[in-house]
Design a protein around this motif. Structure first.
Motif, PDB file in Angstrom:
ATOM      1  N   SER A 293       3.578   4.152   9.728  1.00 51.62           N
ATOM      2  CA  SER A 293       4.501   3.157  10.267  1.00 51.62           C
ATOM      3  C   SER A 293       4.309   1.839   9.522  1.00 51.62           C
ATOM      4  O   SER A 293       3.197   1.499   9.138  1.00 51.62           O
ATOM      5  N   GLU A 294       5.410   1.112   9.344  1.00 52.75           N
ATOM      6  CA  GLU A 294       5.343  -0.218   8.716  1.00 52.75           C
ATOM      7  C   GLU A 294       5.134  -1.316   9.756  1.00 52.75           C
ATOM      8  O   GLU A 294       4.558  -2.344   9.470  1.00 52.75           O
TER       9      GLU A 294
ATOM     10  N   VAL B 206       0.864  -1.168   0.000  1.00 50.99           N
ATOM     11  CA  VAL B 206       0.000   0.000   0.000  1.00 50.99           C
ATOM     12  C   VAL B 206       0.904   1.222   0.000  1.00 50.99           C
ATOM     13  O   VAL B 206       1.882   1.270   0.734  1.00 50.99           O
ATOM     14  N   LYS B 207       0.565   2.196  -0.852  1.00 47.67           N
ATOM     15  CA  LYS B 207       1.347   3.429  -0.934  1.00 47.67           C
ATOM     16  C   LYS B 207       0.434   4.634  -0.769  1.00 47.67           C
ATOM     17  O   LYS B 207      -0.769   4.545  -1.012  1.00 47.67           O
TER      18      LYS B 207
ATOM     19  N   ARG C 105      -2.667   6.775   7.427  1.00 47.73           N
ATOM     20  CA  ARG C 105      -3.551   7.942   7.553  1.00 47.73           C
ATOM     21  C   ARG C 105      -4.412   7.914   6.299  1.00 47.73           C
ATOM     22  O   ARG C 105      -3.898   7.880   5.177  1.00 47.73           O
ATOM     23  N   VAL C 106      -5.750   7.926   6.489  1.00 47.61           N
ATOM     24  CA  VAL C 106      -6.695   7.752   5.378  1.00 47.61           C
ATOM     25  C   VAL C 106      -7.701   8.892   5.350  1.00 47.61           C
ATOM     26  O   VAL C 106      -8.202   9.320   6.388  1.00 47.61           O
TER      27      VAL C 106
ATOM     28  N   SER D 234      -8.753   9.671   9.269  1.00 47.20           N
ATOM     29  CA  SER D 234      -8.470   8.910  10.487  1.00 47.20           C
ATOM     30  C   SER D 234      -7.196   8.107  10.325  1.00 47.20           C
ATOM     31  O   SER D 234      -6.688   7.923   9.219  1.00 47.20           O
ATOM     32  N   THR D 235      -6.698   7.622  11.460  1.00 53.24           N
ATOM     33  CA  THR D 235      -5.562   6.716  11.476  1.00 53.24           C
ATOM     34  C   THR D 235      -6.111   5.304  11.496  1.00 53.24           C
ATOM     35  O   THR D 235      -7.051   5.002  12.227  1.00 53.24           O
ATOM     36  N   LEU D 236      -5.526   4.437  10.673  1.00 53.63           N
ATOM     37  CA  LEU D 236      -6.026   3.080  10.525  1.00 53.63           C
ATOM     38  C   LEU D 236      -4.907   2.087  10.824  1.00 53.63           C
ATOM     39  O   LEU D 236      -3.782   2.246  10.350  1.00 53.63           O
ATOM     40  N   TYR D 237      -5.236   1.073  11.610  1.00 53.63           N
ATOM     41  CA  TYR D 237      -4.338  -0.039  11.916  1.00 53.63           C
ATOM     42  C   TYR D 237      -5.004  -1.295  11.350  1.00 53.63           C
ATOM     43  O   TYR D 237      -5.701  -1.999  12.087  1.00 53.63           O
TER      44      TYR D 237
END
Length: 63
Positions: free
Chosen positions: A30-31, A3-4, A37-38, A46-49
Protein backbone atom coordinates in the motif's frame (compact mmCIF):
# COMPACT_ATOMS: atom_id res chain seq x y z
CA UNK A 1 9.90 7.82 -0.49
CA UNK A 2 10.93 6.03 -3.65
CA UNK A 3 11.04 2.34 -2.88
CA UNK A 4 10.31 -0.42 -5.39
CA UNK A 5 9.99 -4.18 -5.23
CA UNK A 6 13.48 -5.67 -5.46
CA UNK A 7 15.20 -2.78 -3.66
CA UNK A 8 17.59 -3.57 -0.83
CA UNK A 9 16.69 -1.53 2.26
CA UNK A 10 18.08 -0.83 5.69
CA UNK A 11 15.94 -0.08 8.75
CA UNK A 12 17.50 2.10 11.41
CA UNK A 13 16.39 1.54 14.98
CA UNK A 14 15.66 4.33 17.42
CA UNK A 15 16.26 1.97 20.36
CA UNK A 16 19.65 1.66 22.03
CA UNK A 17 21.46 -1.64 21.36
CA UNK A 18 19.02 -2.66 18.61
CA UNK A 19 20.91 -3.53 15.42
CA UNK A 20 20.18 -2.14 11.98
CA UNK A 21 18.21 -4.59 9.78
CA UNK A 22 18.70 -5.19 6.06
CA UNK A 23 16.35 -6.84 3.64
CA UNK A 24 14.87 -6.94 0.16
CA UNK A 25 11.46 -5.45 -0.66
CA UNK A 26 9.23 -8.20 -2.03
CA UNK A 27 6.22 -5.99 -2.74
CA UNK A 28 4.65 -2.62 -2.06
CA UNK A 29 1.36 -3.53 -0.41
CA UNK A 30 0.00 0.00 0.00
CA UNK A 31 1.13 3.57 -0.68
CA UNK A 32 -1.15 5.23 1.91
CA UNK A 33 -0.42 4.12 4.53
CA UNK A 34 2.99 3.04 3.28
CA UNK A 35 3.23 -0.74 3.74
CA UNK A 36 5.95 -3.10 2.45
CA UNK A 37 6.52 -6.84 2.41
CA UNK A 38 10.22 -7.48 3.18
CA UNK A 39 12.45 -10.54 3.18
CA UNK A 40 15.14 -9.90 5.77
CA UNK A 41 18.78 -10.99 5.54
CA UNK A 42 18.10 -13.71 8.13
CA UNK A 43 15.50 -15.28 5.79
CA UNK A 44 12.38 -14.16 7.66
CA UNK A 45 9.60 -12.18 5.95
CA UNK A 46 7.41 -9.50 7.50
CA UNK A 47 5.12 -6.59 6.76
CA UNK A 48 6.70 -3.22 7.46
CA UNK A 49 5.06 0.16 8.09
CA UNK A 50 8.15 2.42 8.04
CA UNK A 51 8.17 5.69 9.97
CA UNK A 52 9.74 8.83 8.56
CA UNK A 53 13.53 8.62 8.63
CA UNK A 54 13.83 4.96 9.59
CA UNK A 55 14.13 3.45 6.09
CA UNK A 56 17.08 3.88 3.73
CA UNK A 57 17.33 2.39 0.23
CA UNK A 58 20.79 0.87 -0.23
CA UNK A 59 20.39 -0.51 -3.74
CA UNK A 60 17.63 0.06 -6.31
CA UNK A 61 16.51 -2.91 -8.41
CA UNK A 62 17.67 -2.40 -11.99
CA UNK A 63 15.22 -2.91 -14.81
Amino acid sequence: MEVKAGDTIEILSNKVDTPTRRGKVIEIISEDPFELRVKWSDGHESTLYPNTGMLRVLDHEQG
